[in-house]
Design a protein around this motif. Sequence first.
Motif, short mmCIF file in Angstrom:
data_model
loop_
_atom_site.label_atom_id
_atom_site.label_comp_id
_atom_site.label_asym_id
_atom_site.label_seq_id
_atom_site.Cartn_x
_atom_site.Cartn_y
_atom_site.Cartn_z
N GLU A 127 0.86 -1.18 0.00
CA GLU A 127 0.00 0.00 0.00
C GLU A 127 0.90 1.23 0.00
N SER A 128 0.51 2.25 -0.74
CA SER A 128 1.40 3.41 -0.86
C SER A 128 0.60 4.67 -1.14
N LEU A 129 1.25 5.79 -0.87
CA LEU A 129 0.71 7.11 -1.17
C LEU A 129 1.89 8.01 -1.50
N PHE A 130 1.79 8.72 -2.63
CA PHE A 130 2.87 9.61 -3.07
C PHE A 130 2.34 11.03 -3.26
N VAL A 131 3.16 11.98 -2.85
CA VAL A 131 2.86 13.40 -3.08
C VAL A 131 4.10 14.06 -3.65
N GLU A 132 3.91 15.21 -4.27
CA GLU A 132 5.03 16.02 -4.74
C GLU A 132 4.96 17.39 -4.07
N VAL A 133 6.01 17.72 -3.35
CA VAL A 133 6.10 19.00 -2.64
C VAL A 133 6.76 20.01 -3.57
N GLU A 134 6.11 21.14 -3.78
CA GLU A 134 6.64 22.17 -4.66
C GLU A 134 7.64 23.05 -3.90
N ARG A 135 8.80 23.28 -4.53
CA ARG A 135 9.85 24.09 -3.91
C ARG A 135 10.34 25.11 -4.94
N THR A 136 10.61 26.33 -4.47
CA THR A 136 10.99 27.41 -5.38
C THR A 136 12.48 27.45 -5.66
N LYS A 137 13.32 27.10 -4.68
CA LYS A 137 14.76 27.23 -4.83
C LYS A 137 15.45 25.91 -5.14
N GLU A 138 14.72 24.81 -5.07
CA GLU A 138 15.28 23.50 -5.35
C GLU A 138 14.29 22.72 -6.21
N LYS A 139 14.74 21.57 -6.70
CA LYS A 139 13.83 20.70 -7.41
C LYS A 139 12.71 20.26 -6.49
N ASN A 140 11.55 20.04 -7.07
CA ASN A 140 10.43 19.54 -6.27
C ASN A 140 10.81 18.22 -5.61
N LEU A 141 10.13 17.92 -4.51
CA LEU A 141 10.43 16.75 -3.69
C LEU A 141 9.28 15.75 -3.79
N ILE A 142 9.60 14.52 -4.15
CA ILE A 142 8.61 13.44 -4.15
C ILE A 142 8.72 12.69 -2.83
N VAL A 143 7.58 12.50 -2.17
CA VAL A 143 7.54 11.78 -0.89
C VAL A 143 6.57 10.62 -1.02
N GLY A 144 7.03 9.44 -0.66
CA GLY A 144 6.17 8.26 -0.69
C GLY A 144 6.16 7.56 0.66
N ILE A 145 4.95 7.19 1.12
CA ILE A 145 4.82 6.37 2.32
C ILE A 145 4.34 4.99 1.85
N ILE A 146 5.02 3.94 2.32
CA ILE A 146 4.79 2.59 1.82
C ILE A 146 4.60 1.64 2.99
N TYR A 147 3.60 0.76 2.87
CA TYR A 147 3.41 -0.31 3.83
C TYR A 147 3.28 -1.63 3.06
N ARG A 148 4.21 -2.54 3.30
CA ARG A 148 4.14 -3.87 2.69
C ARG A 148 3.64 -4.86 3.73
N PRO A 149 2.41 -5.35 3.59
CA PRO A 149 1.92 -6.34 4.55
C PRO A 149 2.83 -7.56 4.56
N PRO A 150 3.10 -8.12 5.74
CA PRO A 150 4.09 -9.20 5.83
C PRO A 150 3.70 -10.45 5.07
N GLU A 151 2.40 -10.63 4.81
CA GLU A 151 1.97 -11.85 4.12
C GLU A 151 2.12 -11.75 2.60
N GLN A 152 2.41 -10.57 2.09
CA GLN A 152 2.52 -10.40 0.65
C GLN A 152 3.85 -10.94 0.12
N ASN A 153 3.83 -11.42 -1.12
CA ASN A 153 5.00 -12.05 -1.73
C ASN A 153 6.10 -11.03 -1.99
N ILE A 154 7.30 -11.29 -1.44
CA ILE A 154 8.41 -10.35 -1.59
C ILE A 154 8.89 -10.28 -3.04
#
Length: 248
Positions: A127-154
Amino acid sequence: SRDHDPDTNFYKIFDCEYYVEDKFNDLSVVSHADNYPLSVLHLNTRSLKHNFSKVNYLLSSLNLQFSIIGISETWLKDSDHLCEIAGYNFTHDFRNERSGGGVGLYLKQEFEFKRRPDLYFANDSAESLFVEVERTKEKNLIVGIIYRPPEQNIIDFNAELDRLLFVISKNNKECILLGDWNIDLIKHNCHRQTAEFLDIMYSKLFVPLITRPSRITSHTATLLDNIFVNNPSNYLHSGLLISDISDH
């Protein structure tokens, strides 16, 4: 040098310590936080609503207001709007058909950001969620939060992660990936799929900031939670806050 070869000694790349609140507040990077514009925290809450008072108590005890807080295992549903934290905007994704899981991000209110629905796991390995943070003096920042349930196939997870990181790398932006991966990095020398996971990360220039066990019981110590970055020179310090919010 061999000490900094990720294939043999990945845990030497960053210094990483355990902190209680007082020790954390004594850090120079916390005392001079205004000089360091970006700080990131990940919490596995195992029900954000149930542990919300503990989350607020932890944050209020710290002298640093984190720029970004990622939450795994929120256990929230779409109707849950009781988890707002002053000074932050909150966005989250939840499970539709079963309980548990869920991911969310708190971002400081001064951040302008947009959801990135084009960045996602195409299978059900995480499961995941991604956002892009806008920045004026640097490249924009991509942030992702990820949860891999332990029963899912690696193996399935690694394949989809490789595809996703390829897409992210084409964006040519700084990126932070945080969450509960349920892959024990301590076993990278003796578990094939864990080694493959790290190989995928390193091949896309992502390195882990957390290098000590994040979940400790009376008989186990595992490194399941982590924050990966593709621009490590921007990060001065990393560590683990000791908290009773969950068993992570």
